[in-house]
Write an enzyme that holds these catalytic residues in place. Sequence first.
Site, PDB file in Angstrom:
ATOM      1  N   ASN A  15      51.934  40.183  47.144  1.00 12.73           N
ATOM      2  CA  ASN A  15      52.945  39.134  47.334  1.00 12.73           C
ATOM      3  C   ASN A  15      53.962  39.059  46.204  1.00 12.73           C
ATOM      4  OD1 ASN A  15      52.263  38.249  49.874  1.00 12.73           O
ATOM      5  ND2 ASN A  15      50.603  36.988  49.085  1.00 12.73           N
ATOM      6  N   HIS A  37      41.671  38.516  48.989  1.00 13.71           N
ATOM      7  CA  HIS A  37      42.936  38.279  49.696  1.00 13.71           C
ATOM      8  C   HIS A  37      43.092  39.248  50.861  1.00 13.71           C
ATOM      9  CE1 HIS A  37      47.600  38.232  49.500  1.00 13.71           C
ATOM     10  NE2 HIS A  37      47.157  37.322  50.322  1.00 13.71           N
ATOM     11  N   SER A  94      47.117  33.261  48.497  1.00 15.58           N
ATOM     12  CA  SER A  94      48.144  34.298  48.381  1.00 15.58           C
ATOM     13  C   SER A  94      48.753  34.342  46.995  1.00 15.58           C
ATOM     14  CB  SER A  94      49.277  34.012  49.365  1.00 15.58           C
ATOM     15  OG  SER A  94      48.814  34.025  50.677  1.00 15.58           O
ATOM     16  N   GLU A 117      42.904  42.627  48.795  1.00 17.11           N
ATOM     17  CA  GLU A 117      43.154  42.557  47.357  1.00 17.11           C
ATOM     18  C   GLU A 117      42.034  41.742  46.736  1.00 17.11           C
ATOM     19  OE1 GLU A 117      47.118  40.724  47.094  1.00 17.11           O
ATOM     20  OE2 GLU A 117      47.527  42.002  45.388  1.00 17.11           O
TER      21      GLU A 117
END
Length: 293
Positions: free
Chosen positions: A199, A148, A127, A160
């Site tokens: 994130n 991701h 992450s 991602e």
Amino acid sequence: MGTGISSLNDVSSIAVIGAGQMGAGIAQVMGAAGYSTLLHDQSAEAVERAMQGIAKRLARAVEKEAITQSDADAALGKIKAASALEDLASADIVVEAIIENEAIKLKLLGKLDEICKPETLFATNTSSISITKLAAGTKRPDQVVGMHFMNPVPVMKLIELIRGLQTSDATYEVIRDLTLKLDKTPVTAKFDYPGFVVNRILIPMLNEACFVLQEGIATPEDIDAAMMLGTNHPMGPLTLADFVGLDTCLYIAQIFHREFGDSKYRPCPLLVKYVEAGWLGKKAGRGFYRYDQ
Ligand code: CAA
Ligand code: NAD
């Protein structure tokens, strides 16, 4: 360098390491896309739980007529538990989805480097950890890339993609093609700065919700209701933090604080306390809310 798989046509087997909430979902979508998928975790119990969860979710999808029984059987038949890391030797792509801890991920990648064939690509579901740093810990840095997935994996459309400094164009293209094969939409982070895109924006918001709670400004229910009704988020931030896992949220916040060196990213002390208490969110039965049932 330069020996990695360079076409998705050469990929038939996938290994997923980490059978927690993300690994289970990743194995499910790989199996559903027709890839022979091995699922490994240091905990045999986690793999068992993940396999049961996958079977349950596929059965529900059949009930809802989203897929046919034969689709579900085919997907399930593609996913096998692997009890030893050595069982993953012949995988074409390994996706790691273990705990968000740099040292532990580096140790795993080092072992995989010895076990896997030279052409295997390594994708990490991290992450927030630097892809460049994880890649540098292997003997195949050009074959390492960030992939991701979002939680819950079978539902969320985004993956991602994150390039480390060393990631080769061929590695990136294979993982991009795989993303499309999984019927997901890729968004690429051009640099692997902590948190990439999602994130970098999401975790400070969840952390700030913890500060709002810590400061006694509103109850957890009201904080969540405010953001759901006021900004149309499907889940309030504290429910979402519980859903992601408070340990994972904290690891990410700590990485931001350390790597950016900016006090605006300091983890909320209340979040730290909850993690110390083992109140890790939904997966632990308790976080900001209780999930006893
Ligand atoms: N696993 C798999 N499928 C799930 C699921 C899970 N844990 N939870 C729900 N679903 C499925 C349901 O089966 C249902 O599928 P169908 O439409 O095919 O029937 C669908 O999701 C909708 O579920 P529900 O009707 O039960 O509930 P809902 O409408 O409230 O949606 C939700 C649930 C999709 C999770 C929604 O609340 C949501 O989108 N929440 C926000 C999720 C989010 O922000 N994820 C990103 C987190 S950040 C991240 O992942 C990155 C990171 O590194 C931390
Ligand atoms: P989790 O706590 O649900 O599962 C982690 C699993 O990794 C556990 O089953 C644990 O036994 C296993 N594990 C730990 N060390 C291991 C090792 N050395 N070898 C094999 N297995 C090991 O965590 P999660 O939420 O599934 O997160 C996994 C990864 O995915 C993390 O990098 C996290 O940052 C990332 N991620 C999480 C979310 C989320 O919403 N939870 C979303 C996207 C990405």
